[in-house]
Structure formats: structure tokens, C-alpha cells
Design a protein around this motif. Structure first.
Motif, short mmCIF file in Angstrom:
data_model
loop_
_atom_site.label_atom_id
_atom_site.label_comp_id
_atom_site.label_asym_id
_atom_site.label_seq_id
_atom_site.Cartn_x
_atom_site.Cartn_y
_atom_site.Cartn_z
N GLN A 1 0.85 -1.18 0.00
CA GLN A 1 0.00 0.00 0.00
C GLN A 1 0.89 1.24 0.00
O GLN A 1 1.82 1.33 0.79
CB GLN A 1 -0.89 0.02 1.25
N HIS A 2 0.62 2.14 -0.90
CA HIS A 2 1.38 3.37 -0.95
C HIS A 2 0.72 4.41 -0.06
O HIS A 2 -0.48 4.66 -0.16
CB HIS A 2 1.48 3.90 -2.39
N ARG A 3 1.51 4.98 0.81
CA ARG A 3 0.99 6.03 1.67
C ARG A 3 0.99 7.34 0.90
O ARG A 3 1.87 7.58 0.09
CB ARG A 3 1.87 6.19 2.91
N GLU A 4 -0.01 8.15 1.14
CA GLU A 4 -0.03 9.47 0.50
C GLU A 4 1.07 10.31 1.10
O GLU A 4 1.29 10.30 2.31
CB GLU A 4 -1.38 10.14 0.71
N ARG A 5 1.75 11.02 0.22
CA ARG A 5 2.81 11.90 0.71
C ARG A 5 2.21 13.19 1.20
O ARG A 5 1.23 13.69 0.67
CB ARG A 5 3.80 12.20 -0.42
N GLU A 6 2.81 13.70 2.23
CA GLU A 6 2.36 14.95 2.80
C GLU A 6 2.74 16.09 1.86
O GLU A 6 3.86 16.15 1.36
CB GLU A 6 3.03 15.16 4.15
N LEU A 7 1.78 16.97 1.58
CA LEU A 7 2.10 18.12 0.76
C LEU A 7 3.01 19.05 1.54
O LEU A 7 2.95 19.13 2.76
CB LEU A 7 0.81 18.86 0.36
N GLY A 8 3.83 19.75 0.82
CA GLY A 8 4.73 20.68 1.47
C GLY A 8 6.05 20.04 1.85
O GLY A 8 6.73 20.50 2.75
N PHE A 9 6.43 18.98 1.16
CA PHE A 9 7.68 18.31 1.49
C PHE A 9 8.90 19.09 1.01
O PHE A 9 10.02 18.78 1.36
CB PHE A 9 7.71 16.87 0.94
N VAL A 10 8.67 20.14 0.19
CA VAL A 10 9.75 21.01 -0.23
C VAL A 10 9.65 22.31 0.57
O VAL A 10 8.58 22.90 0.66
CB VAL A 10 9.64 21.32 -1.75
N ASP A 11 10.75 22.72 1.13
CA ASP A 11 10.76 23.94 1.93
C ASP A 11 10.83 25.14 0.99
O ASP A 11 11.91 25.57 0.59
CB ASP A 11 11.94 23.92 2.88
N TYR A 12 9.66 25.65 0.60
CA TYR A 12 9.60 26.77 -0.35
C TYR A 12 8.36 27.60 -0.05
O TYR A 12 7.30 27.05 0.23
CB TYR A 12 9.54 26.26 -1.79
N THR A 13 8.51 28.89 -0.15
CA THR A 13 7.36 29.78 -0.02
C THR A 13 7.29 30.65 -1.26
O THR A 13 8.31 30.98 -1.86
CB THR A 13 7.47 30.67 1.23
N VAL A 14 6.09 31.00 -1.65
CA VAL A 14 5.89 31.85 -2.83
C VAL A 14 6.12 33.30 -2.40
O VAL A 14 5.52 33.77 -1.43
CB VAL A 14 4.45 31.68 -3.37
N PRO A 15 6.99 34.02 -3.12
CA PRO A 15 7.23 35.42 -2.77
C PRO A 15 5.96 36.25 -2.99
O PRO A 15 5.15 35.96 -3.87
CB PRO A 15 8.36 35.85 -3.70
N SER A 16 5.79 37.28 -2.21
CA SER A 16 4.59 38.11 -2.31
C SER A 16 4.47 38.78 -3.68
O SER A 16 3.36 39.05 -4.16
CB SER A 16 4.57 39.16 -1.21
N GLU A 17 5.59 39.00 -4.37
CA GLU A 17 5.56 39.63 -5.71
C GLU A 17 4.84 38.74 -6.73
O GLU A 17 4.41 39.21 -7.78
CB GLU A 17 6.99 39.91 -6.22
N PHE A 18 4.73 37.47 -6.43
CA PHE A 18 4.06 36.54 -7.34
C PHE A 18 2.63 36.99 -7.63
O PHE A 18 2.10 36.78 -8.72
CB PHE A 18 4.05 35.14 -6.73
#
Length: 76
Positions: free
Chosen positions: A43-60
């Protein structure tokens, strides 16, 4: 590891699946030639979202410059 012939596997599939559910592997042979292996399903466990340490800059979220906006609208 259990070894069985095709005919046995056809008539005892439920029992073989019970063995597999308990972690055993079952080899199915045609004559003396192995043709298949029954193994437990992983059984494959669902991966937790947010596994990459990244935030979208406010300028986006800033409005696009007019020229770039027109270029995007022409492509659609």
C-alpha cells in the motif's frame, strides 16, 4: 516460499491469497517452469504536501506588466 502448479492455484486461489496476506510469497509453475509469483501488495501512503521547503514570494501576486499580459492573452 510456497511452490504450486497452475491447476492447484486455480482451484485454491483463496487459500493462496490468504498465505500472501500473511506475508508469504507463492510461485506458480507450469510443469516445472515457474511462470508467476504472488507477493503481498504494498500500500502506498499518501505523501504529505509541502515536502519542499519553499514559499511563494509576495511579488508573485502582483499584477503583470501590460506588455506581458497582452503576450499571454494573444497566446490563448
Amino acid at each position: 516460499m510456497e511452490h504450486v502448479k497452475v491447476q492447484y492455484a486455480k482451484t485454491h486461489l483463496s487459500a493462496l491469497l490468504a498465505l500472501v496476506e500473511r506475508g508469504q510469497e507463492v510461485i506458480i509453475s507450469r510443469g516445472s517452469t515457474p511462470v508467476a509469483k504472488l507477493v503481498p501488495f504494498e500500500q502506498h501512503r499518501e505523501r504529505e504536501l509541502g515536502f519542499v521547503d519553499y514559499t511563494v514570494p509576495s511579488e508573485f501576486f502582483d499584477a503583470l506588466p501590460e506588455g506581458e499580459l497582452q503576450a499571454w492573452e494573444r497566446q490563448g
